[in-house]
Structures are given as C-alpha cells and as structure tokens.
Design an enzyme around this catalytic site. Structure first.
Site, mmCIF file in Angstrom:
data_model
loop_
_atom_site.group_PDB
_atom_site.id
_atom_site.type_symbol
_atom_site.label_atom_id
_atom_site.label_comp_id
_atom_site.label_asym_id
_atom_site.label_seq_id
_atom_site.Cartn_x
_atom_site.Cartn_y
_atom_site.Cartn_z
ATOM 1 N N HIS A 76 0.833 -1.207 0.000
ATOM 2 C CA HIS A 76 0.000 0.000 0.000
ATOM 3 C C HIS A 76 0.868 1.257 0.000
ATOM 4 O O HIS A 76 0.665 2.173 -0.818
ATOM 5 C CB HIS A 76 -0.904 -0.015 1.230
ATOM 6 C CG HIS A 76 -1.846 1.151 1.300
ATOM 7 N ND1 HIS A 76 -3.116 1.104 0.776
ATOM 8 C CD2 HIS A 76 -1.688 2.403 1.822
ATOM 9 C CE1 HIS A 76 -3.703 2.279 0.966
ATOM 10 N NE2 HIS A 76 -2.863 3.075 1.611
ATOM 11 N N GLU A 77 1.829 1.300 0.912
ATOM 12 C CA GLU A 77 2.676 2.483 1.000
ATOM 13 C C GLU A 77 3.601 2.600 -0.195
ATOM 14 O O GLU A 77 3.978 3.710 -0.586
ATOM 15 C CB GLU A 77 3.478 2.450 2.304
ATOM 16 C CG GLU A 77 2.624 2.454 3.561
ATOM 17 C CD GLU A 77 1.642 3.623 3.596
ATOM 18 O OE1 GLU A 77 1.972 4.700 3.076
ATOM 19 O OE2 GLU A 77 0.530 3.439 4.132
ATOM 20 N N HIS A 126 1.936 4.784 -2.768
ATOM 21 C CA HIS A 126 2.123 6.223 -2.537
ATOM 22 C C HIS A 126 3.555 6.644 -2.869
ATOM 23 O O HIS A 126 3.782 7.713 -3.457
ATOM 24 C CB HIS A 126 1.827 6.562 -1.071
ATOM 25 C CG HIS A 126 0.391 6.347 -0.688
ATOM 26 N ND1 HIS A 126 -0.658 6.910 -1.365
ATOM 27 C CD2 HIS A 126 -0.161 5.625 0.326
ATOM 28 C CE1 HIS A 126 -1.805 6.557 -0.801
ATOM 29 N NE2 HIS A 126 -1.528 5.763 0.224
#
Length: 438
Positions: A17-18, A21
């Site tokens: 997920h990170e 980003h």
C-alpha cells in the site's frame, strides 16, 4: 502459533500500500521524507537517497511522509503545489496497489491450484412432481440440460425457467450409471416447489478422509479408522461430501456398504445407519476431513478467472460495508490485527484447502479490505484526502491547507482511538473463547 502467520501477511499488505504512494510521489516529483512501516514511535530507521526508511512500534499501519503534507511547504517538490489530478493519483495509489496485489494473488492461486469442480445433486424430490414422474431420486447428480453441461444451481433455475411448459432433456449420474430423462417444468408450480419439484445441493469435488472415530459408534463397530479414505457408499462413488450425506440420509435405519482405501488397499465394510431423528442426517460417529479436488485452468483463462474472483470479493466487501453502515450488520463483527490473527487460526483449522491456499485467499481478501477501507471519505484516510480534492474541483479553489490539516489530525485521532477500542474487543473475544466464524 498459527495466528502469528497473519503478521507477515499484514506487513506485506501495508508495504505494498505504501509502495503505491511512494511510487506515485517519485513519478510526480514529490519529495519523499520518510517511508514508515507501523505507526510511531519510531524504533529505528535507515536513510537512503534522502529518504528515511523506518520501522515503528505500533504494528497497525504504515505511512509515506512527503514534502507538503504539513500544509506549509510550497516548493516545486511539494505535494501542495502539484495539479489536482496528480494529488488524486497519489492519494489513490495505495488502494490501487492493494487491488493489484489481490489480483496477482488470485492469479497465482488459480494458476497453481486450479479451480474447484462443483457437483449439483438432487437432495429431495416432491411426490407427484415432474421430477418424480421423470424418475429422479435423491443423490442423483444433474450433469446436463438439453446436452449442455450445468455448472451451478442458478444456471439450473434459469434454464428450467426458460423451459417452462416444454420438454427438457436432463442427464443424470446415478452412481456409475448415466441416465437420460425428460421432464416438463411446470408453468404454474405450487408455492415452494419450483418448476420441477426438487431441492438441490451444490458441493465442490473433494476426497473425504476419516479424521476421527468415536468409540462404540456405528463407524467404530464397522471397523473404520482415522486415515481411511471413502471411495464408495451404497454403490455410489464418493466424490464429495454432499453425496456421502445424501446417501446416509437415504439409508437411515438400514445397513450400507462403504468402501474405503486403507494403506493403498480397498476394504469394504458394512455400517448400520441409525434411524433419522427430526429429519437430521444420522450420526455415524466419525469426523470427515475433505480435501478439495481442483482442475487445471488454461493459461489464457487464468487472468480472466482471477479478475472475476477479485471483482466478486470487491463487490462482497462493499456490500458488507453498506450493511454495516445501514445497521444490518453488528459492529461486533469488526476485527483488528488481533482478531484477524484469531480468524487466521480458525480458518486454518477448518479449511479443506492446503494452508497456502487458505492464507492466499485471506491475503487477497485483506488486501481488498485495506483498499476499500482507505477509500472511505473519512478524514486522515486516503479517501478523505481524495474527498478534499473533489471539493476543490467542484468549488474551483482549495480549502485552506491549515483547515484541511486540522480536520485530518482530528480524523487521525478518532481512527487511532477506534483501533484501540477494536483491539480491546478482540482481546475480550479471544479470552472468552468466542469464535469469529459463528
């Protein structure tokens, strides 16, 4: 100890997920200050290429800290100075990566595991119904309609509805015998009976192995032992759990021959089935462990099957969230990392699948869950930040970064409090012995 297997799974989901980003920030020239796994306080960190990669004490999340998140830095490498669409992509990139990960996991599962084969059985035949007049019996497997294979109950209902009032050719498998029948589905069936007058059950193909035998039970008296694999029952091949239980119901109060494989030898025993009480399946006093049987999937179908299964999980997750918001589901069903660990242990204990398949499905489901939860338009979540970008696009101007930052700070405090409440509820459930699979 099985509950601890969820720790590396959650770590990978958060990392992916990170990473979404992080990659979006690098793509749009947003300077990354820190890539963190877990929530502060920080345990340790390593600085590489101007980025601090940190491991933090609270294993409940992760973050990517970029220039401009504090609402004060407005340089060319700041998040605040990027166009709306780039900020929207940055905020949505984490959820996208989780959805992509779920799809990749399902691709691996479909490719290496194959797909289950489902069997559709007649479970009950109403007297004087079209099915009864056609000679159908409980434990008959429905193979084809008008020569075309039938795969599930919904397809059976749909094709039977279309054939109302005209002859429908139905192929059945009764034991080893293939039987061709003709039935005329009723145009105006009695309430609760359906067009043909049957109740069906669908079951995935599986090998059944005796896991335990109760002393002095019918199974014990017949000589069955743990490790025996059921091969035949009453002349029918045992290819799933449904046919076994249907045959036991059909022979309630009678003797039945069961063939098992023991030490690579076939052995036939006679079991005296107890009478049925209250219509329930008679208890033979043995526990069966199913092992699902799957079929290979052609390479060209693997992405399509994986996309279909991923989409189904997304839809089910959204529907579950909607039920929760409407009050149709209990808040007690919510679980944090501790509860997910308990769920992992319970699933591994009862799943007929190999452990790697069960964990793979759970990882895909949790990855989708992480994506959808983060897209909820609540302050501090990615969805909350996307919501502010949407408001900006509608208004034509931005809400003050200071005001937005304060709202997200309050939202973060609420989320942190909620996580601790859920953690205490998880601990209480664990101590009380309550199951999450109730």
């Amino acid at each position: 100890m099985q509950a601890l297997t969820i720790v590396p799974i959650l770590a990978v989901l958060i990392l992916v997920h990170e990473l979404g980003h992080f990659l979006a920030a690098r793509l749009f020239g947003i300077r990354v200050l820190e890539f963190g796994i877990g929530l502060p306080p920080r345990l340790f960190g390593i600085r590489r290429g101007g980025v601090l990669y940190s491991i933090n004490a609270i294993p409940l999340g992760g973050f990517v800290r970029v220039v401009g998140e504090d609402s004060h830095t407005l340089g060319p490498d700041s998040l605040q100075t990027k166009p709306r669409w780039q900020r929207a992509v940055f905020f949505g990139a984490g959820a996208f990566m989780n959805l992509l990960l779920a799809f990749v996991i399902m691709m691996a599962l479909v490719g290496f595991r194959g797909e289950p084969q489902f069997h559709l059985y007649v479970a009950e035949v109403v007297p004087d119904s079209p099915a009864a007049r056609a000679g159908w019996q409980p434990a008959d497997r429905i193979v084809a309609l008008d020569g075309k294979p039938v795969r599930d109950a919904s397809e059976l209902v749909e094709r039977t509805e279309r054939a109302a009032g005209r002859p429908l050719h139905v192929t059945l498998l009764r034991g080893d015998e293939r039987i061709d029948t003709t039935v005329v589905p009723r145009e105006n069936p009695p309430p609760g009976q359906g067009r043909t007058g049957i109740r069906v059950v669908i079951e995935p193909a599986a090998r059944l192995t005796v896991a335990a035998v109760q002393p002095s039970s019918p199974a014990d008296l017949a000589g069955l032992r743990p490790g025996d694999r059921l091969v035949r029952a009453a002349g029918y091949p045992v290819e799933d759990a449904a046919v076994h239980f249907l045959l036991i119901q059909q022979h309630a109060g009678k003797a039945i021959e069961i063939t098992v494989e023991r030490d690579r030898q076939l052995l036939t025993v006679t079991i005296h089935v107890p009478p049925s009480t209250s219509g329930e399946t008679p208890n033979l006093g043995m526990t069966l462990r199913p092992t699902l049987v799957t079929a290979p999937v052609p390479l060209w179908r693997i992405p399509l099957e994986a996309a279909t299964q991923t989409a189904i999980m997304v839809i089910q997750m959204v529907q579950g969230l909607a039920m929760l918001l409407r009050g149709e589901a209990s808040l007690s069903d919510l679980a944090g990392p501790i509860g997910i660990g308990q769920l992992t242990s319970e699933l591994l204990a009862i799943s007929p699948e190999p452990a790697w398949v069960t964990l793979g499905h759970l990882a895909a489901l949790l990855s989708i869950n992480l994506a959808i939860i983060n897209l909820i338009p609540f302050p501090a979540l990615d969805g909350g930040r996307l919501f502010f970008v949407l408001i900006e696009a509608i208004r034509g101007r931005r809400i003050s970064p200071e005001k937005e930052g304060l709202i997200h700070l309050i939202g973060f405090a609420i989320l942190l409090t909620l996580m601790f409440i859920i953690a205490f509820a998880d601990i209480g459930r664990l101590l009380s012995g309550e199951s999450l699979l109730r």
